[in-house]
Design an enzyme around this catalytic site. Structure first.
Site, PDB file in Angstrom:
ATOM      1  N   PRO A   2       0.580  -1.881   0.346  1.00 12.16           N
ATOM      2  CG  PRO A   2       0.093  -1.228   2.080  1.00 12.16           C
ATOM      3  CD  PRO A   2       1.233  -1.398   1.823  1.00 12.16           C
ATOM      4  CD  GLU A   3       3.105   4.010  -4.047  1.00 15.39           C
ATOM      5  OE1 GLU A   3       2.971   4.822  -4.196  1.00 15.39           O
ATOM      6  OE2 GLU A   3       3.849   3.211  -4.588  1.00 15.39           O
TER       7      GLU A   3
END
Length: 274
Positions: A2-3
């Site tokens: 995840p960003e």
DNA sequence: CCGACAACCTGTGAGC
DNA sequence: TGCTCACAGGTTGTCG
């Protein structure tokens, strides 16, 4: 995985399911994460009502009230973490380290690489060190071209690894750093202090737009589970350069290049980006 | 203070 | 098929 966009999509999936709901307890199967899990997490969480689901950078924050002590459950998905809702009695998989048990379902945290974090922060304590050092939010009002220009005056490092430095700006990871720089037409190799104020005026909106587009693309398919697969998000948005080494640039007739910066892969078009 | 690098840990895909 | 190696979306700590 995840960003910022993936974490935000995750937050939006979580919010309607758990806000206002009461946590019955927690099950810790394996306390070995980036930081060790509290052995008493179950007792701490039992009886807590989730007052809000917030995000700070790539950290998810569940504000809790009404248990043994008020506080905040801090969750970071690391590189490979995910959260999903599962029905009761769903057998845990190999990397399902934590269950947070609600009245109707279980919120299950999985993380094969164990770079994630699940922490309890009691209300009134000093902000957790992990959060205290974080830079500014790229979708917030403070993140302007003037600010980024000023913040990079003494930085001779290439702009791309700097964009990924969470002490400066949070949430911009390896994919969206490359994508944003492509959108702005700036080379990832360029020294941050050799980029003009005007070009930062291109870069800041490019970052905002790239992140917003990704959130919008991931935001469609959330219901009973929480989406955290950035790869899927990337397929939906169609990356311009990330993971496209050797393939044609989408803007010119050049070819996407791959280089190594700070141990991470960077993708860019040498013809479009200076 | 700044920047480069190794480290944390596990899985996967490419190449032999 | 099976082995080895490089690499994977993050962050911290150490060293020069």
């Amino acid at each position: 995985m995840p960003e910022l966009p993936e974490v935000e999509v995750c937050r939006r999936g979580l919010q309607p399911e758990v806000e206002g709901q009461t946590i019955l307890g927690a099950v810790v199967r394996s306390p070995r994460l980036r930081l060790p899990l509290s052995a008493t997490l179950g007792e701490t969480l039992a009886g807590q009502r989730v007052a809000a689901v917030r995000r700070r950078g790539k950290y998810l924050l569940l504000d809790c009230r009404g248990g043994v002590e008020d506080g905040c459950l801090i969750i970071h998905l690391g590189m490979s973490g995910s959260l999903r809702f599962v029905p009761f009695a769903t057998p845990p998989g190999k990397h399902d380290h934590v269950d947070i048990v609600f009245a109707g379902q279980i919120l299950r945290f999985a993380d094969p690489r164990r770079f994630g974090v699940v922490l309890w922060q009691a209300a009134g304590e000093a902000p957790h060190p992990l959060l205290a050092v974080l830079g500014i939010e790229p979708l917030g009002d403070e993140f302007t071209a003037d600010w980024l220009f000023a913040a990079t005056r003494r930085r001779a490092a290439p702009i791309k690894p700097l964009l990924m430095d969470s002490h400066l700006v949070v949430g911009v990871g390896n994919i969206y750093a490359s994508e944003s720089l492509f959108r702005a037409g700036i080379s990832p190799l360029r020294a941050a202090n050799r980029i003009s104020r005007e070009r930062y005026g291109q870069l800041v909106p490019a970052i905002r737009q790239t992140l917003s587009d990704a959130i919008a693309a991931g935001g469609s398919s959330i219901r009973d589970y929480v989406h955290s697969d950035g790869g899927a998000g990337c397929f939906q948005v169609e990356c311009a350069v990330y993971d496209r080494a050797g393939e044609p640039c989408r803007r010119c007739d050049g070819v996407v290049r791959q280089v190594r910066q700070g141990g991470r892969s960077t993708f860019y078009c040498a013809a479009c980006q200076h």
